[in-house]
Design an enzyme around this catalytic site. Sequence first.
Site, PDB file in Angstrom:
ATOM      1  N   VAL A 164      19.423   0.346  65.813  1.00 26.44           N
ATOM      2  CA  VAL A 164      19.889  -0.993  66.201  1.00 26.44           C
ATOM      3  C   VAL A 164      19.753  -1.964  65.036  1.00 26.44           C
ATOM      4  O   VAL A 164      20.672  -2.729  64.732  1.00 26.44           O
ATOM      5  CB  VAL A 164      19.117  -1.493  67.430  1.00 26.44           C
ATOM      6  N   PHE A 183      23.974  -3.568  73.466  1.00 27.04           N
ATOM      7  CA  PHE A 183      24.571  -2.580  74.379  1.00 27.04           C
ATOM      8  C   PHE A 183      25.292  -1.491  73.588  1.00 27.04           C
ATOM      9  O   PHE A 183      26.118  -0.771  74.126  1.00 27.04           O
ATOM     10  CB  PHE A 183      25.525  -3.285  75.347  1.00 27.04           C
ATOM     11  N   LEU A 184      24.955  -1.367  72.316  1.00 26.09           N
ATOM     12  CA  LEU A 184      25.675  -0.393  71.498  1.00 26.09           C
ATOM     13  C   LEU A 184      25.286   1.036  71.862  1.00 26.09           C
ATOM     14  O   LEU A 184      24.167   1.304  72.278  1.00 26.09           O
ATOM     15  CB  LEU A 184      25.446  -0.677  70.011  1.00 26.09           C
ATOM     16  N   GLU A 234      24.987   4.936  70.509  1.00 20.72           N
ATOM     17  CA  GLU A 234      24.895   5.706  69.269  1.00 20.72           C
ATOM     18  C   GLU A 234      26.163   6.547  69.149  1.00 20.72           C
ATOM     19  O   GLU A 234      26.726   6.992  70.133  1.00 20.72           O
ATOM     20  CB  GLU A 234      23.629   6.565  69.276  1.00 20.72           C
ATOM     21  N   LYS A 271      19.997  -6.026  80.721  1.00 19.35           N
ATOM     22  CA  LYS A 271      19.919  -4.820  79.889  1.00 19.35           C
ATOM     23  C   LYS A 271      19.455  -3.618  80.695  1.00 19.35           C
ATOM     24  O   LYS A 271      20.091  -2.570  80.707  1.00 19.35           O
ATOM     25  CB  LYS A 271      18.990  -5.079  78.702  1.00 19.35           C
ATOM     26  N   ALA A 322      30.595  14.937  84.159  1.00 18.68           N
ATOM     27  CA  ALA A 322      29.483  15.792  84.600  1.00 18.68           C
ATOM     28  C   ALA A 322      29.048  16.691  83.450  1.00 18.68           C
ATOM     29  O   ALA A 322      29.844  17.019  82.563  1.00 18.68           O
ATOM     30  CB  ALA A 322      29.919  16.633  85.802  1.00 18.68           C
ATOM     31  N   CYS A 379      17.476   5.740  75.159  1.00 20.98           N
ATOM     32  CA  CYS A 379      17.570   4.584  76.066  1.00 20.98           C
ATOM     33  C   CYS A 379      17.523   4.915  77.554  1.00 20.98           C
ATOM     34  O   CYS A 379      16.613   4.461  78.258  1.00 20.98           O
ATOM     35  CB  CYS A 379      18.819   3.781  75.718  1.00 20.98           C
ATOM     36  N   LYS A 437      23.974  13.622  72.070  1.00 23.84           N
ATOM     37  CA  LYS A 437      25.396  13.362  72.321  1.00 23.84           C
ATOM     38  C   LYS A 437      26.107  13.555  70.994  1.00 23.84           C
ATOM     39  O   LYS A 437      25.458  13.628  69.949  1.00 23.84           O
ATOM     40  CB  LYS A 437      25.610  11.949  72.853  1.00 23.84           C
TER      41      LYS A 437
HETATM   42  C1  UDX Z   1      15.161   0.100  69.176  1.00 21.81           C
HETATM   43  C2  UDX Z   1      14.341   0.149  70.430  1.00 21.81           C
HETATM   44  O1  UDX Z   1      13.603   1.312  70.381  1.00 21.81           O
HETATM   45  C3  UDX Z   1      15.159   0.150  71.658  1.00 21.81           C
HETATM   46  O2  UDX Z   1      14.351  -0.017  72.777  1.00 21.81           O
HETATM   47  C4  UDX Z   1      16.066  -0.981  71.652  1.00 21.81           C
HETATM   48  O3  UDX Z   1      16.946  -0.857  72.680  1.00 21.81           O
HETATM   49  C5  UDX Z   1      16.785  -1.055  70.373  1.00 21.81           C
HETATM   50  O4  UDX Z   1      15.984  -1.001  69.232  1.00 21.81           O
HETATM   51  P1  UDX Z   1      16.175   1.993  67.778  1.00 21.81           P
HETATM   52  O5  UDX Z   1      16.825   1.138  66.784  1.00 21.81           O
HETATM   53  O6  UDX Z   1      16.877   3.228  68.184  1.00 21.81           O
HETATM   54  O7  UDX Z   1      15.894   1.242  69.135  1.00 21.81           O
HETATM   55  O8  UDX Z   1      14.665   2.282  67.311  1.00 21.81           O
HETATM   56  P2  UDX Z   1      14.193   3.079  66.066  1.00 21.81           P
HETATM   57  O9  UDX Z   1      15.316   3.873  65.523  1.00 21.81           O
HETATM   58  O10 UDX Z   1      12.938   3.732  66.478  1.00 21.81           O
HETATM   59  O11 UDX Z   1      13.871   1.918  64.976  1.00 21.81           O
HETATM   60  C6  UDX Z   1      12.829   1.052  65.087  1.00 21.81           C
HETATM   61  C7  UDX Z   1      12.400   0.709  63.649  1.00 21.81           C
HETATM   62  O12 UDX Z   1      11.400  -0.305  63.697  1.00 21.81           O
HETATM   63  C8  UDX Z   1      11.796   1.902  62.902  1.00 21.81           C
HETATM   64  O13 UDX Z   1      12.462   2.083  61.684  1.00 21.81           O
HETATM   65  C9  UDX Z   1      10.343   1.476  62.664  1.00 21.81           C
HETATM   66  O14 UDX Z   1       9.818   1.947  61.428  1.00 21.81           O
HETATM   67  C10 UDX Z   1      10.474  -0.035  62.663  1.00 21.81           C
HETATM   68  N1  UDX Z   1       9.223  -0.744  62.955  1.00 21.81           N
HETATM   69  C11 UDX Z   1       8.463  -0.385  64.010  1.00 21.81           C
HETATM   70  C12 UDX Z   1       8.854  -1.801  62.098  1.00 21.81           C
HETATM   71  O15 UDX Z   1       9.520  -2.107  61.136  1.00 21.81           O
HETATM   72  N2  UDX Z   1       7.698  -2.492  62.374  1.00 21.81           N
HETATM   73  C13 UDX Z   1       6.897  -2.149  63.427  1.00 21.81           C
HETATM   74  O16 UDX Z   1       5.877  -2.794  63.629  1.00 21.81           O
HETATM   75  C14 UDX Z   1       7.298  -1.060  64.268  1.00 21.81           C
HETATM   76  C1  UDX Z   2      23.311   3.994  75.971  1.00 20.09           C
HETATM   77  C2  UDX Z   2      24.238   2.915  76.544  1.00 20.09           C
HETATM   78  O1  UDX Z   2      25.538   3.456  76.726  1.00 20.09           O
HETATM   79  C3  UDX Z   2      24.290   1.731  75.589  1.00 20.09           C
HETATM   80  O2  UDX Z   2      25.087   0.684  76.137  1.00 20.09           O
HETATM   81  C4  UDX Z   2      22.877   1.208  75.350  1.00 20.09           C
HETATM   82  O3  UDX Z   2      22.873   0.163  74.447  1.00 20.09           O
HETATM   83  C5  UDX Z   2      21.985   2.302  74.841  1.00 20.09           C
HETATM   84  O4  UDX Z   2      22.019   3.413  75.721  1.00 20.09           O
HETATM   85  P1  UDX Z   2      23.476   5.881  74.152  1.00 20.09           P
HETATM   86  O5  UDX Z   2      22.190   6.349  74.732  1.00 20.09           O
HETATM   87  O6  UDX Z   2      23.608   5.748  72.698  1.00 20.09           O
HETATM   88  O7  UDX Z   2      23.865   4.449  74.793  1.00 20.09           O
HETATM   89  O8  UDX Z   2      24.596   6.919  74.605  1.00 20.09           O
HETATM   90  P2  UDX Z   2      25.606   7.100  75.847  1.00 20.09           P
HETATM   91  O9  UDX Z   2      26.977   7.260  75.306  1.00 20.09           O
HETATM   92  O10 UDX Z   2      25.369   6.090  76.861  1.00 20.09           O
HETATM   93  O11 UDX Z   2      25.134   8.534  76.410  1.00 20.09           O
HETATM   94  C6  UDX Z   2      23.863   8.652  76.963  1.00 20.09           C
HETATM   95  C7  UDX Z   2      23.710  10.063  77.537  1.00 20.09           C
HETATM   96  O12 UDX Z   2      24.516  10.204  78.697  1.00 20.09           O
HETATM   97  C8  UDX Z   2      24.124  11.173  76.572  1.00 20.09           C
HETATM   98  O13 UDX Z   2      23.219  12.254  76.685  1.00 20.09           O
HETATM   99  C9  UDX Z   2      25.512  11.586  77.090  1.00 20.09           C
HETATM  100  O14 UDX Z   2      25.801  12.938  76.816  1.00 20.09           O
HETATM  101  C10 UDX Z   2      25.337  11.379  78.594  1.00 20.09           C
HETATM  102  N1  UDX Z   2      26.589  11.103  79.321  1.00 20.09           N
HETATM  103  C11 UDX Z   2      27.308   9.985  79.008  1.00 20.09           C
HETATM  104  C12 UDX Z   2      26.979  11.978  80.353  1.00 20.09           C
HETATM  105  O15 UDX Z   2      26.313  12.981  80.646  1.00 20.09           O
HETATM  106  N2  UDX Z   2      28.131  11.693  81.045  1.00 20.09           N
HETATM  107  C13 UDX Z   2      28.887  10.577  80.767  1.00 20.09           C
HETATM  108  O16 UDX Z   2      29.916  10.373  81.434  1.00 20.09           O
HETATM  109  C14 UDX Z   2      28.470   9.697  79.710  1.00 20.09           C
END
Ligand code: UDX
Ligand code: UDX
Length: 429
Positions: free
Chosen positions: A11, A150-151, A153, A204, A252, A260, A320
Amino acid sequence: MNICIIGAGYVGLTTSAVLAEFGHLIHCVDINSDKIKKLQEGNVPIYEPQLKELICKNSDKITFSTNLPDSIQRCTVIFVTVGTPSLIDGSTDLSFLQSVFTTIAQHLQSYKTIIIKSTVPPGTNQKMHQYLLAKGVSPFMYNIVSNPEFLREGSAINDMFHPDRTVIGIAEDDKRSEVIIRDIYQSLSSPFIVTSWNGAEMIKYASNAFLATKISFINEIARICDFYGADVLDVAKGLGTDPRIGPLFLQAGIGYGGSCFPKDLQALQHIAAAKLVKTPILDAVHEVNSTQLEWNIKKLQEELPSILDKKVTVLGIAFKPNTDDIRHSPAIALIQQLHSLGADVHTYDPKAFLPADLRHIATQHKSLKSSYIDSEAVIIATDWPEICQLDWKHVKAHIKGNLILDGRNCINREEVLGFGLNYKGVGRG
Ligand code: UDX
Ligand code: UDX
């Protein structure tokens, strides 16, 4: 604007790249010095389509550092995107967020807009506000804003350029932040939803929980379809054409994973339980998802009663397609379950890797074609385009068995059957 982004994860990096593309000056900070060193050398430590290109294109507007106090000083706006992982009891670990606010409290010397983008339970923005006050920070020196992302991956950059909505949660007496946030995102054409801190936090969680509900719903329907010879793809089409239901998130498969859905659903169950609110729907969503894998492994065992020492190929490791993220990946859970049943598991993924501690339970191949040679069965676990467009003639010629288990309903059944292979999908009747 000079914007500080704390946390260079999926993010944080996406937000850095997109806001730099909008013209803002980005100071991206992370506690992980290896990650920052890589980023300073132009290497992006995660696979996310377009991310590396956008960061390179805007390298004149993005600086990476581990020096949080310095970055705080240089900026008027601070985005917090650190991890908020789950604790054992399903609640949310806010310790990273807390430590960031400790540093902010120590280094706040001019007015800042502090924007929490990490997914946090309702009440967290309020808690961080109370925390800064308790640390003696004047309430006139900052405003805290909840701005959940809401992005998805695999399409994070596109999702951030084209969000369905931008949610802003602000304090009642905050007359400054909405203008600043609208200014930051002025290049976006999506609607703004302005609400309270708790309102934004709940939007969220409810959004992720509802999407997970759609997936568990169609997976449950798929189980019924299996017994009545109905094709869940047709059923999903029938449902999705109703605008009250909508076609998305009705695919499915072997269940949802990622950083998330599992985490946020559990957190929502936890915060409800804290107020003695029962959550039968959320509980059922979790229940269906946590049994969806074994439901499909049973299908494999019907076709391949004994898989002891049998070579079985699992295609896909990431949770995914289009990401290298393996957090809560159903594909990895599948590999682990097959290993525990004594199978000789082989696997392949275009971008993701088995974690070091699991490399003894499966052989990861560098090439797709070598991964299924002499296999008794091939299971599609992640619907990467490369895997969905497999050369079935080559598969037929090189596997020992003839079972193709389509755990993502993403391959052409007729084509597979046409090559004399045995196709099994999820609820494909
Ligand atoms: C994060 C949150 O986990 C998720 O709940 C939220 O929805 C979006 O932001 P993500 O970006 O996927 O998701 O997390 P992650 O890839 O684990 O990155 C978090 C980063 O924060 C890591 O690079 C970690 O090193 C850094 N971090 C963590 C700091 O810089 N300072 C800290 O104190 C703790
Ligand atoms: C999700 C939300 O979509 C996003 O808005 C939020 O910010 C973070 O969490 P993400 O986890 O990156 O995003 O992926 P997503 O495309 O939502 O897929 C999540 C999981 O659901 C994956 O394992 C995917 O394979 C599964 N999936 C998705 C299904 O099994 N069926 C579907 O129809 C869609």
